[in-house]
Design a protein around this motif. Sequence first.
Motif, PDB file in Angstrom:
ATOM      1  N   TYR A 176       0.814  -1.216   0.000  1.00  0.00           N
ATOM      2  CA  TYR A 176       0.000   0.000   0.000  1.00  0.00           C
ATOM      3  C   TYR A 176       0.847   1.266   0.000  1.00  0.00           C
ATOM      4  CZ  TYR A 176       0.781   0.276   5.064  1.00  0.00           C
ATOM      5  OH  TYR A 176       1.338   0.375   6.299  1.00  0.00           O
ATOM      6  N   GLY A 177       2.064   1.229   0.511  1.00  0.00           N
ATOM      7  CA  GLY A 177       2.935   2.414   0.500  1.00  0.00           C
ATOM      8  C   GLY A 177       3.323   2.796  -0.914  1.00  0.00           C
ATOM      9  N   ASN A 178       3.663   1.809  -1.719  1.00  0.00           N
ATOM     10  CA  ASN A 178       3.993   2.055  -3.120  1.00  0.00           C
ATOM     11  C   ASN A 178       2.774   2.583  -3.866  1.00  0.00           C
ATOM     12  OD1 ASN A 178       5.778   2.028  -5.308  1.00  0.00           O
ATOM     13  ND2 ASN A 178       5.026   0.027  -5.973  1.00  0.00           N
ATOM     14  N   PHE A 179       1.609   2.033  -3.547  1.00  0.00           N
ATOM     15  CA  PHE A 179       0.370   2.506  -4.168  1.00  0.00           C
ATOM     16  C   PHE A 179       0.115   3.972  -3.819  1.00  0.00           C
ATOM     17  CE2 PHE A 179      -4.198   3.338  -3.814  1.00  0.00           C
ATOM     18  CZ  PHE A 179      -4.561   3.169  -5.139  1.00  0.00           C
ATOM     19  N   LEU A 180       0.329   4.354  -2.568  1.00  0.00           N
ATOM     20  CA  LEU A 180       0.129   5.755  -2.162  1.00  0.00           C
ATOM     21  C   LEU A 180       1.075   6.688  -2.904  1.00  0.00           C
ATOM     22  CD1 LEU A 180      -0.391   5.402   1.693  1.00  0.00           C
ATOM     23  CD2 LEU A 180      -2.111   5.911  -0.039  1.00  0.00           C
ATOM     24  N   THR A 181       2.324   6.253  -3.095  1.00  0.00           N
ATOM     25  CA  THR A 181       3.291   7.065  -3.831  1.00  0.00           C
ATOM     26  C   THR A 181       2.846   7.249  -5.279  1.00  0.00           C
ATOM     27  OG1 THR A 181       5.068   6.247  -2.423  1.00  0.00           O
ATOM     28  CG2 THR A 181       5.717   7.242  -4.499  1.00  0.00           C
ATOM     29  N   ILE A 182       2.416   6.174  -5.915  1.00  0.00           N
ATOM     30  CA  ILE A 182       1.965   6.262  -7.309  1.00  0.00           C
ATOM     31  C   ILE A 182       0.683   7.082  -7.410  1.00  0.00           C
ATOM     32  CG2 ILE A 182       1.081   4.881  -9.237  1.00  0.00           C
ATOM     33  CD1 ILE A 182       3.145   2.739  -8.421  1.00  0.00           C
ATOM     34  N   LEU A 183      -0.206   6.953  -6.435  1.00  0.00           N
ATOM     35  CA  LEU A 183      -1.433   7.755  -6.418  1.00  0.00           C
ATOM     36  C   LEU A 183      -1.108   9.240  -6.305  1.00  0.00           C
ATOM     37  CD1 LEU A 183      -4.551   7.734  -6.351  1.00  0.00           C
ATOM     38  CD2 LEU A 183      -4.379   7.598  -3.866  1.00  0.00           C
ATOM     39  N   LEU A 184      -0.146   9.581  -5.460  1.00  0.00           N
ATOM     40  CA  LEU A 184       0.259  10.982  -5.334  1.00  0.00           C
ATOM     41  C   LEU A 184       0.855  11.482  -6.643  1.00  0.00           C
ATOM     42  CD1 LEU A 184       0.396  13.384  -3.445  1.00  0.00           C
ATOM     43  CD2 LEU A 184       2.613  12.573  -2.678  1.00  0.00           C
ATOM     44  N   ASN A 185       1.656  10.646  -7.310  1.00  0.00           N
ATOM     45  CA  ASN A 185       2.177  10.997  -8.641  1.00  0.00           C
ATOM     46  C   ASN A 185       1.036  11.350  -9.582  1.00  0.00           C
ATOM     47  OD1 ASN A 185       4.820  10.520  -7.983  1.00  0.00           O
ATOM     48  ND2 ASN A 185       4.991   8.624  -9.137  1.00  0.00           N
ATOM     49  N   PHE A 186       0.026  10.484  -9.609  1.00  0.00           N
ATOM     50  CA  PHE A 186      -1.106  10.682 -10.508  1.00  0.00           C
ATOM     51  C   PHE A 186      -1.849  11.979 -10.185  1.00  0.00           C
ATOM     52  CE2 PHE A 186      -5.674  10.307 -11.230  1.00  0.00           C
ATOM     53  CZ  PHE A 186      -5.679  10.210 -12.615  1.00  0.00           C
ATOM     54  N   ILE A 187      -2.089  12.239  -8.916  1.00  0.00           N
ATOM     55  CA  ILE A 187      -2.837  13.442  -8.528  1.00  0.00           C
ATOM     56  C   ILE A 187      -2.079  14.696  -8.943  1.00  0.00           C
ATOM     57  CG2 ILE A 187      -3.643  14.778  -6.536  1.00  0.00           C
ATOM     58  CD1 ILE A 187      -4.369  12.061  -5.235  1.00  0.00           C
ATOM     59  N   ILE A 188      -0.781  14.722  -8.703  1.00  0.00           N
ATOM     60  CA  ILE A 188       0.023  15.892  -9.088  1.00  0.00           C
ATOM     61  C   ILE A 188       0.028  16.048 -10.600  1.00  0.00           C
ATOM     62  CG2 ILE A 188       2.367  16.819  -9.161  1.00  0.00           C
ATOM     63  CD1 ILE A 188       2.753  15.634  -6.356  1.00  0.00           C
ATOM     64  N   LEU A 189       0.230  14.966 -11.326  1.00  0.00           N
ATOM     65  CA  LEU A 189       0.253  15.022 -12.786  1.00  0.00           C
ATOM     66  C   LEU A 189      -1.098  15.469 -13.335  1.00  0.00           C
ATOM     67  CD1 LEU A 189       2.078  14.459 -15.192  1.00  0.00           C
ATOM     68  CD2 LEU A 189       1.272  12.125 -15.188  1.00  0.00           C
ATOM     69  N   ALA A 190      -2.187  14.919 -12.805  1.00  0.00           N
ATOM     70  CA  ALA A 190      -3.526  15.300 -13.271  1.00  0.00           C
ATOM     71  C   ALA A 190      -3.798  16.773 -12.977  1.00  0.00           C
ATOM     72  CB  ALA A 190      -4.581  14.425 -12.603  1.00  0.00           C
ATOM     73  N   PHE A 191      -3.371  17.269 -11.814  1.00  0.00           N
ATOM     74  CA  PHE A 191      -3.584  18.674 -11.469  1.00  0.00           C
ATOM     75  C   PHE A 191      -2.813  19.587 -12.414  1.00  0.00           C
ATOM     76  CE2 PHE A 191      -2.446  22.525  -9.103  1.00  0.00           C
ATOM     77  CZ  PHE A 191      -3.719  23.015  -8.842  1.00  0.00           C
ATOM     78  N   ILE A 192      -1.577  19.238 -12.719  1.00  0.00           N
ATOM     79  CA  ILE A 192      -0.773  20.066 -13.626  1.00  0.00           C
ATOM     80  C   ILE A 192      -1.380  20.064 -15.027  1.00  0.00           C
ATOM     81  CG2 ILE A 192       1.472  20.230 -14.769  1.00  0.00           C
ATOM     82  CD1 ILE A 192       2.704  19.255 -12.103  1.00  0.00           C
ATOM     83  N   ILE A 193      -1.809  18.917 -15.506  1.00  0.00           N
ATOM     84  CA  ILE A 193      -2.433  18.851 -16.833  1.00  0.00           C
ATOM     85  C   ILE A 193      -3.736  19.642 -16.841  1.00  0.00           C
ATOM     86  CG2 ILE A 193      -3.554  17.292 -18.476  1.00  0.00           C
ATOM     87  CD1 ILE A 193      -1.356  15.255 -17.767  1.00  0.00           C
ATOM     88  N   PHE A 194      -4.518  19.547 -15.758  1.00  0.00           N
ATOM     89  CA  PHE A 194      -5.752  20.321 -15.652  1.00  0.00           C
ATOM     90  C   PHE A 194      -5.461  21.819 -15.741  1.00  0.00           C
ATOM     91  CE2 PHE A 194      -8.538  22.697 -12.699  1.00  0.00           C
ATOM     92  CZ  PHE A 194      -9.707  22.617 -13.412  1.00  0.00           C
ATOM     93  N   GLN A 195      -4.428  22.283 -15.044  1.00  0.00           N
ATOM     94  CA  GLN A 195      -4.079  23.699 -15.085  1.00  0.00           C
ATOM     95  C   GLN A 195      -3.638  24.117 -16.489  1.00  0.00           C
ATOM     96  OE1 GLN A 195      -4.695  25.909 -12.768  1.00  0.00           O
ATOM     97  NE2 GLN A 195      -5.454  24.311 -11.427  1.00  0.00           N
ATOM     98  N   MET A 196      -2.870  23.252 -17.160  1.00  0.00           N
ATOM     99  CA  MET A 196      -2.434  23.572 -18.521  1.00  0.00           C
ATOM    100  C   MET A 196      -3.632  23.690 -19.460  1.00  0.00           C
ATOM    101  SD  MET A 196       0.999  21.187 -18.727  1.00  0.00           S
ATOM    102  CE  MET A 196       0.796  20.939 -20.460  1.00  0.00           C
ATOM    103  N   ILE A 197      -4.587  22.780 -19.335  1.00  0.00           N
ATOM    104  CA  ILE A 197      -5.767  22.807 -20.199  1.00  0.00           C
ATOM    105  C   ILE A 197      -6.610  24.039 -19.900  1.00  0.00           C
ATOM    106  CG2 ILE A 197      -7.941  21.613 -20.679  1.00  0.00           C
ATOM    107  CD1 ILE A 197      -6.365  19.001 -20.474  1.00  0.00           C
TER     108      ILE A 197
END
Length: 137
Positions: free
Chosen positions: A80-101
């Motif tokens: 679950y620790g690795n999953f949390l790290t990857i989930l945080l990656n996804f949230i940051i990436l999605a937020f940055i892409i959302f801001q760019m759009i």
Amino acid sequence: MMSEFRQFAMKGNVVDLAVGVIIGGAFGKIVDSLVQDIIMPPIGRLFGGLDFANYYIPLNNQAMNLPLAEAKKAGAVLAYGNFLTILLNFIILAFIIFQMIRVMNKLRRAEEAPAVAPAATPEDVLLLREIRDSLKK
């Protein structure tokens, strides 16, 4: 068939997609490094100095004090620790892409906004102007 494939591959959309995939992959690595190297270490320190990537629940009676890689060799684990790290990656990436759009949409709307044509002058104003011009002469 080769000429059709070349025509398909050289269309703007396919080339744009290829560039997007390459840039997206590189950007994903940047975000991954940001999360793993900059964000997660202070968070791990706040929670006792442990590496989040090594948090797991053993499913085959492994010892809890093993590193994740060794625990996986010994049997199945719920990492679950690795999953949390990857989930945080996804949230940051999605937020940055959302801001760019959002920025791109604002720019597109500004370009598409038609120039407001001046309202037609009412006939009574035109008539008064003609009278004024006649009186000046």
